[in-house]
Design an enzyme around this catalytic site. Structure first.
Site, PDB file in Angstrom:
ATOM      1  N   TYR A  10       0.829  -1.216   0.000  1.00 17.22           N
ATOM      2  CA  TYR A  10       0.000   0.000   0.000  1.00 17.22           C
ATOM      3  C   TYR A  10       0.862   1.264   0.000  1.00 17.22           C
ATOM      4  O   TYR A  10       0.442   2.293  -0.539  1.00 17.22           O
ATOM      5  CB  TYR A  10      -1.025  -0.036   1.137  1.00 17.22           C
TER       6      TYR A  10
ATOM      7  N   GLN B 263     -15.819   2.160  -5.257  1.00 15.46           N
ATOM      8  CA  GLN B 263     -15.076   1.011  -4.732  1.00 15.46           C
ATOM      9  C   GLN B 263     -13.587   1.324  -4.733  1.00 15.46           C
ATOM     10  O   GLN B 263     -12.784   0.537  -4.255  1.00 15.46           O
ATOM     11  CB  GLN B 263     -15.336  -0.213  -5.623  1.00 15.46           C
ATOM     12  N   ASN B 264     -13.230   2.452  -5.324  1.00 16.90           N
ATOM     13  CA  ASN B 264     -11.806   2.784  -5.448  1.00 16.90           C
ATOM     14  C   ASN B 264     -11.257   3.313  -4.132  1.00 16.90           C
ATOM     15  O   ASN B 264     -11.933   4.034  -3.411  1.00 16.90           O
ATOM     16  CB  ASN B 264     -11.604   3.824  -6.550  1.00 16.90           C
ATOM     17  N   VAL B 265     -10.007   2.979  -3.877  1.00 13.49           N
ATOM     18  CA  VAL B 265      -9.378   3.470  -2.649  1.00 13.49           C
ATOM     19  C   VAL B 265      -8.563   4.731  -2.929  1.00 13.49           C
ATOM     20  O   VAL B 265      -7.979   5.310  -2.019  1.00 13.49           O
ATOM     21  CB  VAL B 265      -8.511   2.370  -1.976  1.00 13.49           C
ATOM     22  N   ASP B 266      -8.528   5.158  -4.197  1.00 13.80           N
ATOM     23  CA  ASP B 266      -7.822   6.410  -4.497  1.00 13.80           C
ATOM     24  C   ASP B 266      -8.689   7.603  -4.093  1.00 13.80           C
ATOM     25  O   ASP B 266      -9.858   7.446  -3.740  1.00 13.80           O
ATOM     26  CB  ASP B 266      -7.430   6.463  -5.996  1.00 13.80           C
TER      27      ASP B 266
ATOM     28  N   HIS C  54     -14.585   0.625  -0.011  1.00 13.48           N
ATOM     29  CA  HIS C  54     -13.460  -0.273   0.268  1.00 13.48           C
ATOM     30  C   HIS C  54     -12.279   0.403   0.951  1.00 13.48           C
ATOM     31  O   HIS C  54     -11.169  -0.112   0.913  1.00 13.48           O
ATOM     32  CB  HIS C  54     -13.015  -0.958  -1.040  1.00 13.48           C
TER      33      HIS C  54
ATOM     34  N   GLY D   2     -17.144   1.881 -14.902  1.00 11.94           N
ATOM     35  CA  GLY D   2     -15.871   1.177 -14.772  1.00 11.94           C
ATOM     36  C   GLY D   2     -15.780   0.159 -13.654  1.00 11.94           C
ATOM     37  O   GLY D   2     -14.780   0.121 -12.945  1.00 11.94           O
ATOM     38  N   THR D   3     -16.796  -0.662 -13.513  1.00 14.80           N
ATOM     39  CA  THR D   3     -16.670  -1.765 -12.550  1.00 14.80           C
ATOM     40  C   THR D   3     -17.218  -3.040 -13.178  1.00 14.80           C
ATOM     41  O   THR D   3     -18.240  -3.012 -13.869  1.00 14.80           O
ATOM     42  CB  THR D   3     -17.380  -1.475 -11.210  1.00 14.80           C
ATOM     43  N   SER D   4     -16.527  -4.142 -12.948  1.00 12.35           N
ATOM     44  CA  SER D   4     -16.976  -5.417 -13.520  1.00 12.35           C
ATOM     45  C   SER D   4     -18.133  -6.010 -12.719  1.00 12.35           C
ATOM     46  O   SER D   4     -18.692  -7.032 -13.092  1.00 12.35           O
ATOM     47  CB  SER D   4     -15.806  -6.407 -13.547  1.00 12.35           C
TER      48      SER D   4
HETATM   49  N1  APR Z   1     -13.152   3.521 -18.474  1.00 13.91           N
HETATM   50  C1  APR Z   1     -14.168   2.872 -17.860  1.00 13.91           C
HETATM   51  N2  APR Z   1     -14.120   1.565 -17.550  1.00 13.91           N
HETATM   52  C2  APR Z   1     -13.019   0.886 -17.869  1.00 13.91           C
HETATM   53  C3  APR Z   1     -11.917   1.478 -18.529  1.00 13.91           C
HETATM   54  C4  APR Z   1     -12.013   2.874 -18.844  1.00 13.91           C
HETATM   55  N3  APR Z   1     -11.042   3.544 -19.456  1.00 13.91           N
HETATM   56  N4  APR Z   1     -10.971   0.525 -18.712  1.00 13.91           N
HETATM   57  C5  APR Z   1     -11.444  -0.623 -18.188  1.00 13.91           C
HETATM   58  N5  APR Z   1     -12.685  -0.423 -17.681  1.00 13.91           N
HETATM   59  C6  APR Z   1     -13.598  -1.375 -17.017  1.00 13.91           C
HETATM   60  C7  APR Z   1     -13.355  -2.854 -17.333  1.00 13.91           C
HETATM   61  O1  APR Z   1     -13.969  -3.194 -18.574  1.00 13.91           O
HETATM   62  C8  APR Z   1     -14.015  -3.544 -16.141  1.00 13.91           C
HETATM   63  O2  APR Z   1     -15.395  -3.791 -16.386  1.00 13.91           O
HETATM   64  O3  APR Z   1     -13.422  -1.295 -15.621  1.00 13.91           O
HETATM   65  C9  APR Z   1     -13.875  -2.502 -15.015  1.00 13.91           C
HETATM   66  C10 APR Z   1     -12.874  -2.873 -13.931  1.00 13.91           C
HETATM   67  O4  APR Z   1     -13.268  -4.048 -13.270  1.00 13.91           O
HETATM   68  P1  APR Z   1     -12.399  -4.670 -12.061  1.00 13.91           P
HETATM   69  O5  APR Z   1     -10.961  -4.729 -12.469  1.00 13.91           O
HETATM   70  O6  APR Z   1     -13.038  -5.934 -11.664  1.00 13.91           O
HETATM   71  O7  APR Z   1     -12.492  -3.571 -10.898  1.00 13.91           O
HETATM   72  P2  APR Z   1     -13.671  -3.286  -9.868  1.00 13.91           P
HETATM   73  O8  APR Z   1     -14.989  -3.722 -10.422  1.00 13.91           O
HETATM   74  O9  APR Z   1     -13.529  -1.882  -9.428  1.00 13.91           O
HETATM   75  O10 APR Z   1     -13.280  -4.231  -8.665  1.00 13.91           O
HETATM   76  C11 APR Z   1     -14.089  -4.219  -7.510  1.00 13.91           C
HETATM   77  O11 APR Z   1     -12.649  -5.725  -6.351  1.00 13.91           O
HETATM   78  O12 APR Z   1     -10.455  -6.218  -6.341  1.00 13.91           O
HETATM   79  C12 APR Z   1     -11.464  -5.677  -5.576  1.00 13.91           C
HETATM   80  O13 APR Z   1     -11.536  -4.151  -3.828  1.00 13.91           O
HETATM   81  C13 APR Z   1     -11.194  -4.265  -5.190  1.00 13.91           C
HETATM   82  O14 APR Z   1     -12.625  -2.342  -5.346  1.00 13.91           O
HETATM   83  C14 APR Z   1     -12.160  -3.472  -6.034  1.00 13.91           C
HETATM   84  C15 APR Z   1     -13.278  -4.458  -6.282  1.00 13.91           C
END
Ligand code: APR
Length: 232
Positions: free
Chosen positions: A53, A86-89, A104, A175-177
């Protein structure tokens, strides 16, 4: 004022130089998640976790919010905006957003490992003083730990997040999966009358949701499209 609620994830910060977690070359591919982001990992090797970290935090202080973060902030002129991230930034805050719920944790803070949520022991770090020496102690004599919610820990901020989601007039996911719960479950709280927008360049498994518009772009372009094409 109408209420617009954002749920953001790692993709929000990609254009600011951060990697996502699950994509090709994602963070979890290079750093074993069990070691750096679980309670057991912390117990087994707090030095490794502290250093991990420290590394992310240093990178954060060099990073700038991108246009997507700024466009979200600008909506405060016309909406009551809440950002659930969900971002820690701290890039939403750095862009000027005034109402941010961190599900988070926050990279810029450290806390007691005995009582992580006791405000007395939560410390905000500064760019000049952002490195924690392994072994440093919190005010209660326990090891200082990053103010990060590890996997398999409770997510106390989910309650205010669900509350605000249940009152949204518009809900926007960026931007979250949507792989990680309870964050991904927030969508269930969106009122039936509120439109849901999803900004993500990739397919996201949103099957079974109603009334959802997928803007298949990155965060900045997607936010532009949301504002211009959908008159948000
Ligand atoms: N703009 C928007 N979305 C984007 C971009 C972009 N430029 N580039 C990639 N993405 C998308 C990807 O397609 C994906 O769907 O961002 C998403 C990221 O997904 P993850 O990597 O799974 O991240 P996240 O959903 O934030 O993870 C959730 O999991 O690992 C833990 O605690 C951590 O907060 C995190 C949580």
């Amino acid at each position: 004022m109408r209420k617009i609620v954002f749920l953001t994830g790692a993709g929000m910060s990609v254009e600011s130089g951060f990697k996502t977690f699950r994509g090709n070359d994602g963070l979890w591919e290079n750093y074993p998640v069990e070691q750096v982001a679980t309670h057991e990992g912390w117990e087994n090797n707090p030095t490794l976790v502290t250093n991990f970290y420290n590394m992310l935090r240093k990178k954060l202080y060099d990073a700038e919010p991108n246009k997507g973060h700024k466009l979200i902030k600008d909506l405060e002129e016309n909406y009551k905006v809440t950002v659930i991230t969900q971002n820690v930034d701290n890039l939403h805050e750095k862009a000027g957003s005034t109402n941010v719920i961190h599900l988070h944790g926050e990279l810029t803070k450290v806390c007691s490992s005995r009582e992580p949520y006791n405000p007395e022991y939560i410390r905000e770090l500064t760019p000049e003083n952002c490195e924690i020496t392994p072994g440093m102690l919190a005010g209660d004599g326990s090891l200082l730990r990053p103010f990060i919610v590890f996997f398999n820990e409770n997510v106390p901020m989910i309650e205010p997040a669900a509350e605000v989601t249940s009152k949204a007039d518009i809900f926007v996911i960026v931007g979250t999966s949507l792989n990680v719960y309870p964050a991904a479950g927030l969508v269930q709280y969106v009122p039936a009358t509120a439109p849901i927008f999803l900004i993500d360049p990739e397919e996201v498994n949103a099957s079974g949701w109603r009334n959802i518009t997928h803007i298949k772009k990155g965060a900045s372009q997607g936010m532009e499209e949301l504002i211009q094409e959908y008159r948000i």
